[in-house]
Motif scaffolding. Structure first.
Motif, PDB file in Angstrom:
ATOM      1  N   MET A 119     -55.211  89.832  38.482  1.00 13.30           N
ATOM      2  CA  MET A 119     -55.873  88.770  39.229  1.00 13.30           C
ATOM      3  C   MET A 119     -54.905  87.685  39.650  1.00 13.30           C
ATOM      4  SD  MET A 119     -59.441  88.025  37.361  1.00 13.30           S
ATOM      5  CE  MET A 119     -58.845  88.210  35.699  1.00 13.30           C
ATOM      6  N   THR A 120     -53.813  87.559  38.908  1.00 14.76           N
ATOM      7  CA  THR A 120     -52.932  86.420  39.159  1.00 14.76           C
ATOM      8  C   THR A 120     -51.579  86.906  39.650  1.00 14.76           C
ATOM      9  OG1 THR A 120     -52.115  84.379  38.183  1.00 14.76           O
ATOM     10  CG2 THR A 120     -52.150  86.255  36.748  1.00 14.76           C
ATOM     11  N   TYR A 121     -50.906  86.051  40.433  1.00 13.77           N
ATOM     12  CA  TYR A 121     -49.671  86.456  41.080  1.00 13.77           C
ATOM     13  C   TYR A 121     -48.486  86.375  40.110  1.00 13.77           C
ATOM     14  CZ  TYR A 121     -45.743  86.434  44.285  1.00 13.77           C
ATOM     15  OH  TYR A 121     -44.576  86.726  44.911  1.00 13.77           O
ATOM     16  N   VAL A 122     -47.731  87.458  40.028  1.00 11.95           N
ATOM     17  CA  VAL A 122     -46.567  87.494  39.139  1.00 11.95           C
ATOM     18  C   VAL A 122     -45.415  88.170  39.878  1.00 11.95           C
ATOM     19  CG1 VAL A 122     -45.629  88.440  36.977  1.00 11.95           C
ATOM     20  CG2 VAL A 122     -47.996  87.669  37.055  1.00 11.95           C
ATOM     21  N   ASP A 123     -44.221  87.597  39.865  1.00 11.58           N
ATOM     22  CA  ASP A 123     -43.023  88.345  40.260  1.00 11.58           C
ATOM     23  C   ASP A 123     -41.878  87.898  39.362  1.00 11.58           C
ATOM     24  OD1 ASP A 123     -41.728  86.115  41.269  1.00 11.58           O
ATOM     25  OD2 ASP A 123     -41.979  86.649  43.368  1.00 11.58           O
ATOM     26  N   GLU A 124     -40.674  88.281  39.714  1.00 10.31           N
ATOM     27  CA  GLU A 124     -39.555  88.013  38.801  1.00 10.31           C
ATOM     28  C   GLU A 124     -39.411  86.538  38.431  1.00 10.31           C
ATOM     29  OE1 GLU A 124     -35.755  89.546  40.091  1.00 10.31           O
ATOM     30  OE2 GLU A 124     -36.762  91.488  40.357  1.00 10.31           O
ATOM     31  N   ARG A 125     -39.699  85.655  39.399  1.00 11.92           N
ATOM     32  CA  ARG A 125     -39.471  84.232  39.133  1.00 11.92           C
ATOM     33  C   ARG A 125     -40.758  83.431  38.974  1.00 11.92           C
ATOM     34  NH1 ARG A 125     -35.625  85.249  43.119  1.00 11.92           N
ATOM     35  NH2 ARG A 125     -33.492  85.103  42.351  1.00 11.92           N
ATOM     36  N   TRP A 126     -41.878  84.047  39.105  1.00  4.09           N
ATOM     37  CA  TRP A 126     -43.149  83.329  39.158  1.00  4.09           C
ATOM     38  C   TRP A 126     -44.093  83.977  38.183  1.00  4.09           C
ATOM     39  CZ3 TRP A 126     -44.184  79.671  43.265  1.00  4.09           C
ATOM     40  CH2 TRP A 126     -45.497  79.205  43.295  1.00  4.09           C
ATOM     41  N   PRO A 127     -44.749  83.334  37.269  1.00  2.00           N
ATOM     42  CA  PRO A 127     -44.767  81.884  37.086  1.00  2.00           C
ATOM     43  C   PRO A 127     -43.675  81.412  36.134  1.00  2.00           C
ATOM     44  CG  PRO A 127     -46.342  82.904  35.602  1.00  2.00           C
ATOM     45  CD  PRO A 127     -45.669  84.028  36.360  1.00  2.00           C
ATOM     46  N   GLY A 166     -46.042  79.467  53.724  1.00  2.00           N
ATOM     47  CA  GLY A 166     -46.310  78.474  52.674  1.00  2.00           C
ATOM     48  C   GLY A 166     -45.933  79.027  51.301  1.00  2.00           C
ATOM     49  N   ALA A 167     -46.279  80.296  51.056  1.00  2.00           N
ATOM     50  CA  ALA A 167     -45.962  80.921  49.767  1.00  2.00           C
ATOM     51  C   ALA A 167     -44.452  81.112  49.633  1.00  2.00           C
ATOM     52  CB  ALA A 167     -46.675  82.263  49.652  1.00  2.00           C
ATOM     53  N   GLU A 168     -43.795  81.463  50.737  1.00  2.00           N
ATOM     54  CA  GLU A 168     -42.331  81.643  50.695  1.00  2.00           C
ATOM     55  C   GLU A 168     -41.627  80.329  50.356  1.00  2.00           C
ATOM     56  OE1 GLU A 168     -39.863  83.446  53.929  1.00  2.00           O
ATOM     57  OE2 GLU A 168     -41.796  84.379  54.388  1.00  2.00           O
ATOM     58  N   VAL A 169     -42.082  79.257  51.008  1.00  2.00           N
ATOM     59  CA  VAL A 169     -41.465  77.950  50.758  1.00  2.00           C
ATOM     60  C   VAL A 169     -41.737  77.507  49.313  1.00  2.00           C
ATOM     61  CG1 VAL A 169     -41.559  75.483  51.372  1.00  2.00           C
ATOM     62  CG2 VAL A 169     -41.436  77.230  53.173  1.00  2.00           C
ATOM     63  N   ALA A 170     -42.953  77.755  48.832  1.00  2.00           N
ATOM     64  CA  ALA A 170     -43.274  77.361  47.445  1.00  2.00           C
ATOM     65  C   ALA A 170     -42.376  78.110  46.460  1.00  2.00           C
ATOM     66  CB  ALA A 170     -44.749  77.625  47.151  1.00  2.00           C
ATOM     67  N   SER A 171     -42.091  79.395  46.742  1.00  4.50           N
ATOM     68  CA  SER A 171     -41.217  80.173  45.853  1.00  4.50           C
ATOM     69  C   SER A 171     -39.782  79.663  45.918  1.00  4.50           C
ATOM     70  CB  SER A 171     -41.212  81.640  46.258  1.00  4.50           C
ATOM     71  OG  SER A 171     -42.292  82.286  45.676  1.00  4.50           O
ATOM     72  N   ALA A 172     -39.306  79.382  47.139  1.00  7.91           N
ATOM     73  CA  ALA A 172     -37.935  78.881  47.292  1.00  7.91           C
ATOM     74  C   ALA A 172     -37.802  77.513  46.625  1.00  7.91           C
ATOM     75  CB  ALA A 172     -37.588  78.792  48.773  1.00  7.91           C
ATOM     76  N   ALA A 173     -38.822  76.671  46.759  1.00 13.29           N
ATOM     77  CA  ALA A 173     -38.790  75.330  46.157  1.00 13.29           C
ATOM     78  C   ALA A 173     -38.771  75.429  44.631  1.00 13.29           C
ATOM     79  CB  ALA A 173     -39.995  74.521  46.630  1.00 13.29           C
ATOM     80  N   LEU A 174     -39.527  76.387  44.096  1.00  8.57           N
ATOM     81  CA  LEU A 174     -39.570  76.565  42.640  1.00  8.57           C
ATOM     82  C   LEU A 174     -38.165  76.838  42.102  1.00  8.57           C
ATOM     83  CD1 LEU A 174     -41.523  76.906  40.128  1.00  8.57           C
ATOM     84  CD2 LEU A 174     -41.307  79.353  40.535  1.00  8.57           C
ATOM     85  N   ARG A 175     -37.407  77.653  42.837  1.00  4.02           N
ATOM     86  CA  ARG A 175     -36.047  77.975  42.372  1.00  4.02           C
ATOM     87  C   ARG A 175     -35.164  76.740  42.318  1.00  4.02           C
ATOM     88  NH1 ARG A 175     -37.091  82.702  45.200  1.00  4.02           N
ATOM     89  NH2 ARG A 175     -35.994  82.164  47.104  1.00  4.02           N
ATOM     90  N   GLU A 176     -35.480  75.752  43.167  1.00  5.59           N
ATOM     91  CA  GLU A 176     -34.700  74.502  43.157  1.00  5.59           C
ATOM     92  C   GLU A 176     -35.260  73.492  42.166  1.00  5.59           C
ATOM     93  OE1 GLU A 176     -31.930  74.395  44.916  1.00  5.59           O
ATOM     94  OE2 GLU A 176     -32.456  76.422  45.582  1.00  5.59           O
TER      95      GLU A 176
END
Ligand SMILES: Cc1ncc(COP(=O)(O)O)c(C=O)c1O
Length: 413
Positions: free
Chosen positions: A1-9, A361-371
């Motif tokens: 149900m929830t989004y997961v990838d290598e860097r998220w969450p 929007g999701a791409e920017v949120a992921s890139a921002a998280l890395r910073e």
């Protein structure tokens, strides 16, 4: 149900003000204020102290039978803030529950069970609130379980070539006049003063006032879902005031508990009095209703940062952030409208032909998280970056956020 990838969450361990530290020791600037909850900042000292003090005395009461006195105090406090004389309120735990109480109240008070909601609306995901949430992604597996007497009118978005105010009001008036195609007469109009999850969409001037007038003329009750916009996020305690909406019922959640889970549904006295008399059993209740820790947190939050201070800070901090975003990002490749009210704002991301940049929007949120920046995507096309920071966000955090967003957007474009 929830989004997961290598860097998220990332996994949170502690937070203060607008900063969060994760389990690996990384520190973030939280421009979401934890889904809009930490409007006063994470771990506000007055709230933390009140919760600790309350925890030592009474953690749990019996909400609708033998409640804690804090429940009464919080209801009295909220009703004094309400936009009507003699308001009455019911407490709950989540925003979805507050919405469901709003829908039940409007149904008993209007005597009609049809509901008019709006395209793009997000009112929660429990079955009652999901019935008035418009997005297909959330609804599609459950359509058969949802109340059939709900219709969605278009929400005006003329700045993107979407429906005009007149078209939307005409559709709303038709539904109010003739009911739903399933034969339900409309007794409830539910609307977010500013649509949050749809990408911070504010209807043009005049729309909400005219909608309120049409509803009143048709004998329907207006439920303002202020779960995200309320408690000072947009300046005044209720964003309805900003947009000219005149509700009969207001739903609150998120920032109300300053970090603890409490929500509320308030209404004009005559509307709330339509509930059938309780004859021994409460006609609406829940186990954690009026939870002492949540009430203590909400009261401490209101005491520490009263309405005037919230309003001033939302306008000053929000104005500063919006100006900084516009100053640095306007005109950058891929950036569309940058908009906001108080501390609720959005950066729209667009393709070359100015259509929504789907997924950006999701791409920017992921890139921002890395910073080290926490922001969330919004909008049906996930083409918006949404910011709902705390009142205590600093100039330095604002400056840094804008630079991180600029480079994240440049990389995504
Ligand atoms: C406008 C609005 N209404 C209702 C809800 C549902 O609140 P909760 O998730 O606490 O049930 C939300 C949550 O994001 C919201 O933004």
């Amino acid at each position: 149900m929830t989004y997961v990838d290598e860097r998220w969450p990332v996994f949170w361990e502690e937070a203060a003000g607008s900063n969060v530290r994760d389990a690996d020791g990384n520190v973030y600037v939280d421009m979401t204020a934890g889904f809009g909850v930490a409007l006063l900042g994470h771990s506000h000292p007055a709230v933390t102290a009140a919760v600790a003090d309350q925890a030592a005395r009474l953690v749990h009461g019996m909400g609708d039978v033998h409640p804690s006195s804090l429940k009464v105090e919080l209801i009295e406090r909220l009703c004094k803030l309400a936009p009507w004389e003699g308001a009455k309120a019911v407490l709950a735990s989540t925003g979805s529950e507050a919405v469901e109480i709003g829908l039940k109240t409007a149904a008993v008070a209007s005597g009609r069970d049809g509901i008019l909601a709006f395209e793009g609306a997000y009112h929660g995901l429990t079955l009652g609130s999901l019935a008035v949430t418009s997005r297909g992604l959330f609804r599609e597996s459950f359509e058969g379980r949802l109340h059939p007497g709900v219709v969605f009118a278009p929400f005006p978005e003329p700045w993107r070539g979407g429906a005009s105010v007149e078209e939307c009001l005409t559709r709303a008036a038709e539904f109010l006049d003739s009911g739903t195609p399933t034969g339900h007469s409309i007794g409830t109009v539910i609307v977010e003063p500013i649509q949050g999850r749809a990408g911070v969409r504010q209807a043009p001037d005049g729309f909400m006032a005219e909608l309120s007038r049409l509803a009143k003329e048709a004998g329907a009750l207006v439920v303002a879902d202020e779960v995200l916009t309320g408690m000072g996020r947009c300046g005044p305690m209720f964003a309805s005031e900003v947009v000219g909406l005149r509700p009969d019922i207001v739903c609150l959640g998120k920032a109300l508990g300053a970090g603890l889970q409490v929500s509320a549904c308030m209404a004009r006295p005559a509307v709330m009095d339509a509930w059938p008399q309780s004859l021994g059993e409460a006609t609406h209740t829940s186990t954690y209703l009026g939870h002492p820790l949540s009430c203590a947190a909400a009261l401490a939050g209101l005491e520490a940062v009263p309405p005037d201070a919230r309003s001033a800070a939302a306008e000053e901090r929000g104005g500063g952030l919006l100006a900084a975003l516009r100053g640095r990002l306007s005109g950058a490749a891929g950036v569309g409208q940058i908009r906001g009210v108080g501390l609720l704002m959005a950066i729209e991301l667009v393709a070359d032909d100015l259509s929504p940049a789907v997924g950006a929007g999701a791409e920017v949120a992921s890139a921002a998280l890395r910073e080290g920046l926490l922001v969330l995507p919004a909008g049906e096309d996930s083409h918006v970056v949404e910011l709902t920071p705390a009142l205590v966000v600093t100039d330095e955090q604002i400056e840094w956020t804008v630079e991180v967003l600029l480079s994240a957007i440049e990389r995504a474009a």
